[in-house]
Write a protein that holds these residues in place. Structure first.
Motif, PDB file in Angstrom:
ATOM      1  N   ASP A  10       0.837  -1.193   0.000  1.00 57.05           N
ATOM      2  CA  ASP A  10       0.000   0.000   0.000  1.00 57.05           C
ATOM      3  C   ASP A  10       0.876   1.249   0.000  1.00 57.05           C
ATOM      4  O   ASP A  10       0.401   2.348   0.211  1.00 57.05           O
ATOM      5  N   GLY A  11       2.171   1.046  -0.212  1.00 56.83           N
ATOM      6  CA  GLY A  11       3.105   2.164  -0.245  1.00 56.83           C
ATOM      7  C   GLY A  11       3.637   2.574   1.114  1.00 56.83           C
ATOM      8  O   GLY A  11       4.454   3.488   1.209  1.00 56.83           O
ATOM      9  N   SER A  12       3.226   1.903   2.159  1.00 60.43           N
ATOM     10  CA  SER A  12       3.639   2.270   3.512  1.00 60.43           C
ATOM     11  C   SER A  12       5.015   1.699   3.856  1.00 60.43           C
ATOM     12  O   SER A  12       5.521   0.788   3.196  1.00 60.43           O
ATOM     13  N   GLU A  13       5.585   2.236   4.919  1.00 62.21           N
ATOM     14  CA  GLU A  13       6.849   1.704   5.415  1.00 62.21           C
ATOM     15  C   GLU A  13       6.657   0.290   5.952  1.00 62.21           C
ATOM     16  O   GLU A  13       7.572  -0.531   5.887  1.00 62.21           O
ATOM     17  N   ALA A  14       5.482  -0.004   6.475  1.00 64.25           N
ATOM     18  CA  ALA A  14       5.200  -1.362   6.947  1.00 64.25           C
ATOM     19  C   ALA A  14       5.273  -2.353   5.783  1.00 64.25           C
ATOM     20  O   ALA A  14       5.791  -3.465   5.935  1.00 64.25           O
ATOM     21  N   ALA A  15       4.785  -1.945   4.622  1.00 66.37           N
ATOM     22  CA  ALA A  15       4.872  -2.810   3.444  1.00 66.37           C
ATOM     23  C   ALA A  15       6.327  -2.995   3.016  1.00 66.37           C
ATOM     24  O   ALA A  15       6.714  -4.086   2.585  1.00 66.37           O
TER      25      ALA A  15
END
Length: 140
Positions: A10-15
């Motif tokens: 989803d473009g997040s740092e978690a991803a």
């Protein structure tokens, strides 16, 4: 053991954190890493009547987040492919996994619990519950 690994983003740092785990498995098993960005149907429906600008913005964001992970994988000499799909995220992830013979899904989870989890739902939890592919959930 793994020939094809899927990393939804989803473009997040978690991803990105999840992608690093996928890279480790990709290197170890000489597997292809598939990177999938799902543009939610609800977001797509919300843009009806607003023209194609919003749709194009969403597509560009999905393309950028996918390309970022694909490029990093290739820098590590890992075969990688990117894809963008529209729809319900958990169904799109499981559909992509089935269509591409994915052996492992590596995805992030924000570790919500209680009311937050009830209200927000969890794509990762749905994929684990509804899928038949092993899932490595990376908690941030």
């Amino acid at each position: 053991m793994y020939d094809a690994i899927l990393v939804p983003t989803d473009g997040s740092e978690a991803a990105m954190d999840a992608a690093k785990h996928a890279f480790s498995h990709g290197e170890r098993y000489d597997a292809t890493v598939h990177v999938l960005s799902v543009l939610e149907t609800s977001e797509s429906a919300a843009i009806v009547g607003r023209g194609n600008e919003k749709l194009e913005t969403l597509r560009e964001q999905g393309d950028e987040s996918t390309r970022r992970i694909v490029d990093e994988a290739r820098e590590r000499d890992i075969d990688a492919v990117g894809a963008i799909e529209f729809g319900n995220p958990d169904r799109a992830i499981l559909g992509y996994a089935a269509d591409n013979d994915i052996d492992l899904i590596v995805m992030s989870t924000h570790g919500r619990s209680g009311v937050g989890r009830f209200l927000m739902g969890s794509v990762t939890e749905q994929v684990i519950r509804d899928g038949d592919v092993p899932v490595l959930a990376v908690q941030r």
